[in-house]
Design an enzyme around this catalytic site. Sequence first.
Site, short mmCIF file in Angstrom:
data_model
loop_
_atom_site.label_atom_id
_atom_site.label_comp_id
_atom_site.label_asym_id
_atom_site.label_seq_id
_atom_site.Cartn_x
_atom_site.Cartn_y
_atom_site.Cartn_z
N HIS A 161 0.80 -1.12 0.05
CA HIS A 161 0.01 -0.07 -0.10
C HIS A 161 0.89 1.30 -0.10
O HIS A 161 1.85 1.13 0.74
CB HIS A 161 -0.73 0.10 1.47
CG HIS A 161 -1.70 -1.09 1.37
ND1 HIS A 161 -1.28 -2.27 2.22
CD2 HIS A 161 -3.12 -1.15 1.34
CE1 HIS A 161 -2.30 -2.90 2.29
NE2 HIS A 161 -3.45 -2.20 1.66
N ASP A 176 2.20 2.05 3.24
CA ASP A 176 3.13 1.36 4.17
C ASP A 176 4.66 1.48 3.65
O ASP A 176 5.49 1.39 4.43
CB ASP A 176 2.95 -0.17 3.54
CG ASP A 176 1.52 -0.69 3.67
OD1 ASP A 176 0.83 -0.58 4.54
OD2 ASP A 176 1.20 -1.59 2.59
#
Length: 440
Positions: free
Chosen positions: A100, A103
Amino acid sequence: MSEFFPQIGKIPFEGKDSKTPLAFKYYDPDKVVAGKTMKEQLKFALSWWHTMGGDGTDMFGCGTADKTWGQTDPAARAIAKVDAAFEIMDKLSIDYYCFHDRDLSPEYGSFAETAAELDKVVDYLAEKQKATGKKLLWGTAKLFDHPRFMHGAGTSPSADVWAYSAAQVKKAIDATVKLGGTGYVYWGGREGYETLLNTNLGLEQDNLARFLRMTIDYGRSIGFTGDYYIEPKPKEPTKHQYDFDVATVIGFLRKYGLDKDIKMNIEANHATLAGHTFQHELRVARENGLFGSIDANQGDVLLGWDTDQFPTNIYDAAFCMYEVLKAGGFTNGGLNFDAKARRGSFTAEDIFYSYIAGIDTFALGLLAADKIITDGRIDKFVDDRYASWKSGIGADIISGKATIQDLEKYIMDKGEVVDSIGSGRQEYLEAVVNNVLFSL
Ligand code: XUL
Ligand code: CO
């Protein structure tokens, strides 16, 4: 650059009789199974969120594992995460990763600052990929963490949040394309509702379709040639998520003319939350030509939520790989371990033990699936069970030749139809599967 895991070397393949804890017992990357090497068939990926960020925090307590990677500054930590992730991938012979956007690099002040910081990490990832040959399986945008997404993103009642979400996906697609990713995932983390008392379901679904159309077209316009995937999940975090299961998503995609644009990323634990088996979801996707990629994990039958455990169930892995082989194998997709070690498994070694467990499970699953197919008993049984459609009245129905009057006459002439195909033999077939699995 110093190592993060100096105590752990490259994980070797030692074979099934090995007792070495940090060794593969079944995953032999270059072994050819069903016409391709295991590493080509399985295409394992590391999930950035669980592995590099998940520290065991849950609703009842703080983290138990140290995932700071020796850095307190967020930008320095983001770079350290890259180094640590590539070391983990190298040591575990994992060729792909999935992320993501947040992240990789967290939110800073403004959208512009957050985007500029993300760019630095993406540039560094590009360098690391070039130096190591590791690849991006897919990217995605985290549209469910920040408070702005509390009512949804592509289904938010707020046009401003919808616009923010589109801008964020644009940036995440830019990053995916820059890193040569072969997939982009939409998981509707908060695309659903808690109560219909405050929800315009029709407008939210129309807007979700608009959101997909706009962002998909953007990706194609900048040269993205990979696959887009929706990852169905019935609930959690919202009570009812619009992408409930594969069948629901297929209906949605067809309604909005998106079924040629999006395939499925199927997660085992999401399938069971929807009341299906993992294999059911894979089969429905495959039969509709929408099989794409897999989030490999497993739930716990005694718990009703998304526990994201590393997969160790050989039956599930075997039936999963059976569907993958029947679909002709992965093209742009792969097996992403959307899985985390338990909160009590908090040491650096546990990262490796958990991946080894998951990787060996799918290696065994592949061997089992190949053997189920070459053994042939299951496929032949299914084929024979439908033999009545190959000739006579069955063939006439399929070709469209038989009218309803013909069928009436056919049944009149027959007088009665009782059990014309014989037993379903479920227990026998389950025993065949056991016979195949335990003589590997
Ligand atoms: C959540 C989940 C996500 C997606 C990517 O249940 O599976 O991590 O895989 O957003
Ligand atoms: Co997932």
